[in-house]
Design an enzyme around this catalytic site. Structure first.
Site, PDB file in Angstrom:
ATOM      1  N   ARG A  88      17.226 -30.581 104.899  1.00  0.00           N
ATOM      2  CA  ARG A  88      18.437 -30.288 104.131  1.00  0.00           C
ATOM      3  C   ARG A  88      18.729 -28.792 104.092  1.00  0.00           C
ATOM      4  NH1 ARG A  88      15.679 -34.415 101.972  1.00  0.00           N
ATOM      5  NH2 ARG A  88      16.800 -36.346 101.517  1.00  0.00           N
ATOM      6  N   ALA A 129       9.959 -21.044 102.336  1.00  0.00           N
ATOM      7  CA  ALA A 129       9.249 -22.322 102.300  1.00  0.00           C
ATOM      8  C   ALA A 129       7.987 -22.205 101.451  1.00  0.00           C
ATOM      9  CB  ALA A 129       8.927 -22.769 103.725  1.00  0.00           C
ATOM     10  N   ARG A 130       6.862 -21.901 102.086  1.00  0.00           N
ATOM     11  CA  ARG A 130       5.601 -21.727 101.382  1.00  0.00           C
ATOM     12  C   ARG A 130       4.825 -20.575 102.016  1.00  0.00           C
ATOM     13  NH1 ARG A 130       7.773 -24.286  98.133  1.00  0.00           N
ATOM     14  NH2 ARG A 130       7.053 -26.098  96.912  1.00  0.00           N
ATOM     15  N   ASP A 158      10.263 -15.132  99.997  1.00  0.00           N
ATOM     16  CA  ASP A 158      10.329 -15.517  98.593  1.00  0.00           C
ATOM     17  C   ASP A 158       9.007 -16.121  98.134  1.00  0.00           C
ATOM     18  OD1 ASP A 158      11.745 -15.979  96.100  1.00  0.00           O
ATOM     19  OD2 ASP A 158      11.779 -18.099  96.620  1.00  0.00           O
ATOM     20  N   GLU A 172       0.610 -16.404  94.953  1.00  0.00           N
ATOM     21  CA  GLU A 172       1.787 -15.941  94.234  1.00  0.00           C
ATOM     22  C   GLU A 172       1.435 -15.231  92.925  1.00  0.00           C
ATOM     23  OE1 GLU A 172       4.480 -19.300  94.068  1.00  0.00           O
ATOM     24  OE2 GLU A 172       5.303 -18.714  96.022  1.00  0.00           O
ATOM     25  N   HIS A 192       9.316 -16.063  94.178  1.00  0.00           N
ATOM     26  CA  HIS A 192       9.649 -17.492  94.257  1.00  0.00           C
ATOM     27  C   HIS A 192      10.881 -17.825  93.405  1.00  0.00           C
ATOM     28  CE1 HIS A 192       7.561 -21.503  95.367  1.00  0.00           C
ATOM     29  NE2 HIS A 192       8.870 -21.688  95.290  1.00  0.00           N
ATOM     30  N   ALA A 230      14.151 -18.342  95.001  1.00  0.00           N
ATOM     31  CA  ALA A 230      15.262 -18.781  95.852  1.00  0.00           C
ATOM     32  C   ALA A 230      16.046 -19.928  95.244  1.00  0.00           C
ATOM     33  CB  ALA A 230      14.738 -19.170  97.236  1.00  0.00           C
ATOM     34  N   ALA A 231      15.365 -20.807  94.527  1.00  0.00           N
ATOM     35  CA  ALA A 231      16.041 -21.966  93.931  1.00  0.00           C
ATOM     36  C   ALA A 231      16.512 -21.697  92.513  1.00  0.00           C
ATOM     37  CB  ALA A 231      15.098 -23.173  93.937  1.00  0.00           C
TER      38      ALA A 231
END
Length: 310
Positions: A145, A226-227, A251, A256, A275, A277-278
């Protein structure tokens, strides 16, 4: 009798209210055997904990990454997992696209110069950027997606988009304006911009290592939303300091919680973020509401909209 649900993280207030109106919320696993459901955003859940959750009917994942819980253990103990595919796709794709523009135009360095020195000359060569128009963009996970949305953004800028994906045919990708490549080495060798948009799996862990960086097109930039563990950070540092890569924006980090200490942060051709981005109003609402709705659906004996079957 009201249900008992674990939730220990901040979620959108509308979704939190809906869940609290439906169930009693606990924020620890002290009596995990009494929980009817578990709501996870970023906290990890291991096999030992899952094995003790005897009453749990569902684990609702606020997001899509399954690296925070033991999926095999959930299957073994018969606990279904719901997740929120697509809830944050536009937000993450926008963030990756924004990082690419910032790196192509040297915005980080230019903004720093403005704050510390101000205007000294017109168009300094050291800060000269590049247009995104007409560049070749390679996307790992192009059929997903986020990858598909990001591909459309770059295509709107006049870019050619290459896609590396294992399970999607060339014909399907072509319908989305993406050219499929057979190997990741072939993709990075042609790409001016490479974006990582695939899940963290055993086969993707450490995928971007020193050997793969040696195949990159000179002057390319790397994006990762992503990761962190998909990239070998020591190899990335070398690639950024020896001229293999022009720049990188990420990101996510391997660790982390200690990302602030990463030596990557000291490089002027690297931009990193915690982290986020979302982290938009829209995606936070979508992820939380979809997760709560499916959690309640399972507890009420209904089919959830997004059952994880991967």
């Amino acid at each position: 009798m009201r249900k008992k649900v674990y939730m220990a993280e901040i979620i959108h207030p509308d979704a939190e209210k809906k869940l609290r109106d439906y169930a009693d919320i606990v924020d620890n696993f002290d009596h995990i055997e009494e929980l009817d459901a578990i709501f996870l955003r970023a906290h990890h859940l291991n096999r030992e904990q899952i094995s003790r959750a005897k009453k749990c009917k569902v684990i609702a994942r606020h997001g899509v990454g399954m690296d925070i819980l033991d999926v095999a253990a959930c299957r073994e103990f018969g606990i279904p997992i719901t997740y929120t595919p697509g809830a944050n796709s536009y937000s993450v794709a926008e963030f990756a696209f924004t990082m690419s523009l910032a790196l192509m135009r040297n915005l980080y360095q230019t903004e720093y110069i403005q704050k510390t020195q101000g205007f000294r000359e017109m168009g300094p060569v050291s800060l000269r950027g590049s247009e995104t128009r007409g560049k070749v963009v390679g996307i790992v996970g192009a059929s997903g997606r986020i990858g598909s949305i990001l591909a459309a953004m770059f295509r709107a800028m006049g870019c050619k988009v290459l896609g590396y994906t294992v399970h999607t045919s060339a014909e399907t990708l072509a319908e989305r304006g993406i050219t499929r490549v057979d190997t990741i080495e072939e993709m990075v060798a042609q790409s001016d911009i490479v974006s990582i948009n695939c899940p963290l799996l055993e086969e993707t862990r450490g995928m971007f290592n020193a050997e793969l960086f040696s195949h990159f097109k000179p002057g390319a930039i790397l994006l990762n939303t992503a990761r962190g563990p998909i990239v070998d950070e020591a190899a990335l540092y070398d690639a950024l300091t020896n001229g293999t890569l022009r720049a990188c924006g990420t990101d996510v980090f391997c660790d982390e919680k200690r990302s602030f200490e990463s030596p990557l942060n000291k490089l002027n051709n690297f931009i990193g973020f915690p982290h986020v981005a979302a982290n938009t109003h829209e995606s936070m609402y979508n992820m939380a509401m979809w997760a709560v709705d499916d959690l309640i659906a399972v507890l009420e004996g209904r089919e959830p909209t997004y059952l994880y079957e991967g």
